[in-house]
Design an enzyme around this catalytic site. Structure first.
Site, PDB file in Angstrom:
ATOM      1  N   LYS B  79      41.709  36.460  45.181  1.00  0.00           N
ATOM      2  CA  LYS B  79      40.347  36.836  45.629  1.00  0.00           C
ATOM      3  C   LYS B  79      39.368  35.731  45.243  1.00  0.00           C
ATOM      4  CE  LYS B  79      37.198  40.843  45.273  1.00  0.00           C
ATOM      5  NZ  LYS B  79      36.970  42.133  44.581  1.00  0.00           N
ATOM      6  N   SER B 154      36.010  45.957  47.742  1.00  0.00           N
ATOM      7  CA  SER B 154      35.599  44.629  48.145  1.00  0.00           C
ATOM      8  C   SER B 154      36.733  43.613  48.288  1.00  0.00           C
ATOM      9  CB  SER B 154      34.590  44.094  47.126  1.00  0.00           C
ATOM     10  OG  SER B 154      35.220  43.865  45.885  1.00  0.00           O
ATOM     11  N   SER B 178      37.569  48.554  44.024  1.00  0.00           N
ATOM     12  CA  SER B 178      37.727  47.413  44.933  1.00  0.00           C
ATOM     13  C   SER B 178      39.146  46.867  45.076  1.00  0.00           C
ATOM     14  CB  SER B 178      36.808  46.267  44.505  1.00  0.00           C
ATOM     15  OG  SER B 178      35.487  46.554  44.878  1.00  0.00           O
TER      16      SER B 178
END
Lengths: 95, 491
Positions: B79, B154, B178
């Site tokens: 990420k 997210s 997330s």
């Protein structure tokens, strides 16, 4: 909680964010909605409840004050948007 | 079966046994990414050159019969809020668009030490603030199962990358769900470890008392492998703990005999999509068949969790994001009148609307005259939420509930209503507030063919038990083996 335009201007200034008139209008509505939702916490009596900042019991983690391997000055300054020699360069601070 | 559909453990076996070279595998990975990525948009930065170099290094080690790491040759996506030395790390924000970290995050260092191959940095909601990956400053990631739908967020890019066979493994971060929510929406396995289990050093801070790095994998055994590689104490994160890291794969097949499963009624109440409810209820029948006992219970403060979260997470965020001032790194505005004006313009131009909204909410909750009513109040209710879990775990070994109240929703559907978006995390937020671990595993599909996830929660530091419980279900089902059909797919 009803948020007004002047509240938005106050917290935008605290946040160092500039907003257009249109954005102020949008945030007045959205933050009012969110804060109204948050009001539900007032239904709970929390007089004798201790606040919690972390989920673990760790407090005051100490270590030896020993020199490690720091990032070099060149590496640390590599991403600076503006610099002069070994300094970060910023606009005038005192008028 | 194409190589790219294997699990990480299977692919590692093939590399170590020299059935396939890591360089060949990486070549195939990038070929597939170039073919399909335009439809999915999972990545912000690809690391093809770096990945091929690392693969060549691993091939050489194996050829020379040198020792290789736990994750030898496995392509992994990271990420883009986790710092990678010399590789762009943007947090999906314009304010960090040219930021090249001078150091690796603890977890990235661990991946490198264990010979994983980092293939790229994945898209997210800007600063991990969102539940759909629509708030990225760069692109909208699409759900591999239906490209009109969001992948969740997210960590939507990481979830989509694993679901679309771009990466065998991925790292994400979970502040309020997330990792688990996008894992559920993309039909993969997502783990949020106990707070303190994995070092946050190098994870760009959002809500520091809630943030935890987690894993995306295709099955539970891969989750055990990756978690083992990244867990452990780090002196650079004072909230990382010295609790020893068990071998998560050992005894993972131990089954669930005598297991007491808590079913919290608040997680099956109004607002839960019926298809999701039915899928989780059917999953529970499988545990019943395996000999588990159910205990109906109540976590009475669940309804307050979202409100508590949006005060605490945003209060912490408003402080954490004060550092973006255009001085030491990141974006700086062009023209300005003095330093305050420079700060204001830089931040106004660099941050997107959701980030501004949250910074302002956080500063409001902390500001003079409001601190007691908001931040202090929320911190007290947080204690009540944690106590709910403490009481529940006196009676049960784990809690099972849905991960997300709905399957993947349409892109744009919730984008204009922040509050509705916040409610996407209603079942995942409580675990972050309490600091306990959680896993989301695939447990069914909606009629429209979208994946449904089920969440298992355990006590602090009981990841091993959590993985064992998850594996017992996975072994009995094939939901985790289903793959999205990507157009023109040859995989």
């Amino acid at each position: 909680m009803k948020i007004e335009r002047k509240n938005i201007e106050y917290i935008a200034n605290l946040s160092r964010i500039e907003l257009s008139d249109q954005e102020k209008e949008m945030f007045v509505h959205q933050l009012s909605d969110i804060l109204s939702y948050i009001e539900k916490l007032n239904k709970l009596n929390t007089d004798n409840i201790k606040p919690m900042a972390y989920s673990l019991n760790t407090t005051n983690v100490f270590r030896e004050d020993k020199l490690g391997q720091p990032i070099s000055r060149d590496d640390a300054m590599f991403n600076a948007p503006s610099k002069m020699g070994v300094f970060f360069k910023v606009p005038k601070v005192i008028e | 079966m194409s190589l790219l559909r294997h699990t990480a453990l299977q692919i590692k076996e093939k590399i170590i046994s020299r059935e396939i070279q890591a360089t060949k595998l990486v070549g195939q990975v990038f070929e597939w990414i170039k073919y399909i990525e335009p439809k999915i948009q999972a990545f912000i930065t690809l690391n093809e050159k770096g990945a091929l170099e690392k693969a060549a290094e691993i091939d050489k080690k194996i050829e020379n019969r040198q020792k290789v790491g736990l994750l030898a040759g496995i392509p992994i996506a990271v990420k883009d809020n986790i710092c990678t030395k010399s590789l762009n790390t943007t947090c999906a924000s314009k304010i960090l668009q040219n930021f090249i970290p001078p150091y690796d995050a603890f977890v990235v260092n661990r991946l490198k030490e264990e010979d994983a191959i980092i293939i790229g940095k994945t898209n997210l909601d800007e600063f991990a603030m969102g539940s759909s990956t629509e708030n990225s400053g760069y692109k909208i990631t699409r759900n591999p199962w239906n490209q009109n739908c969001v992948p969740g967020g997210s960590s939507g890019g990481s979830a989509a990358a694993v679901a679309a066979n771009f990466a065998f493994l991925a790292l994400g971060s979970d502040t309020g769900g997330s990792v688990r929510q996008p894992a559920a929406l993309c039909g993969v396995v997502g783990v949020k470890p106990t707070y303190g289990r994995v070092s946050r050093y190098g994870l760009i801070a959002f809500g520091s008392s809630l943030d935890q790095i987690g894993t995306f994998t295709r099955d539970v055994k891969d989750a055990a492998l990756l978690l083992h590689a990244i867990a452990g104490y780090d002196s650079y994160d004072s909230t990382s703990t010295q609790v020893s890291v068990p071998e998560y794969s050992d005894g993972i097949e131990g089954g669930t005999g005598g297991l007491r499963i808590g079913i919290p009624k608040e997680y099956f109440a109004e607002g839960l999509n019926t298809e999701v409810r039915d899928a989780v209820k059917s999953a529970l029948k499988i545990y019943e068949r395996l000999g588990a006992k159910f205990v109906e219970l109540s976590l009475p403060h669940t309804e307050y969790a979202v409100a508590v979260y949006y005060i605490i997470a945003n209060a912490e965020a408003s402080s954490n994001l004060a550092r973006y001032d255009g001085v030491k790194y990141g974006y700086r505005t062009g023209e300005s009148r003095g330093i305050i004006d420079m700060y204001c313009r830089t931040r106004s131009e660099g941050f997107g609307n959701e980030v501004k909204r949250r910074i302002m909410l956080g500063n409001y909750a902390l500001s003079s005259g409001y601190y007691d009513a908001y931040y202090l109040k929320a911190s007290k209710v947080r204690t009540l939420i944690k106590s709910d879990f403490d009481a529940a775990f006196e009676k049960v070994d784990c809690i099972i509930c849905p991960t997300s109240p709905v399957p993947a929703f349409k892109i744009g559907e919730r984008a204009n209503n922040p509050l509705e978006m916040y409610l996407s995390d209603i079942y995942t937020i409580p675990a972050n507030l309490a600091g306990i671990p959680g896993i989301s595993i695939p447990c069914g599909f909606s009629k429209a063919g979208l994946p449904i996830g089920m969440q298992i929660l355990t006590r602090h530091f009981e990841e091993k038990k959590m993985l064992q419980i998850a594996y017992a279900f996975e072994r009995e089902t094939d939901f985790h083996l289903k793959k999205p059909v990507l157009k023109g797919s040859t995989v």
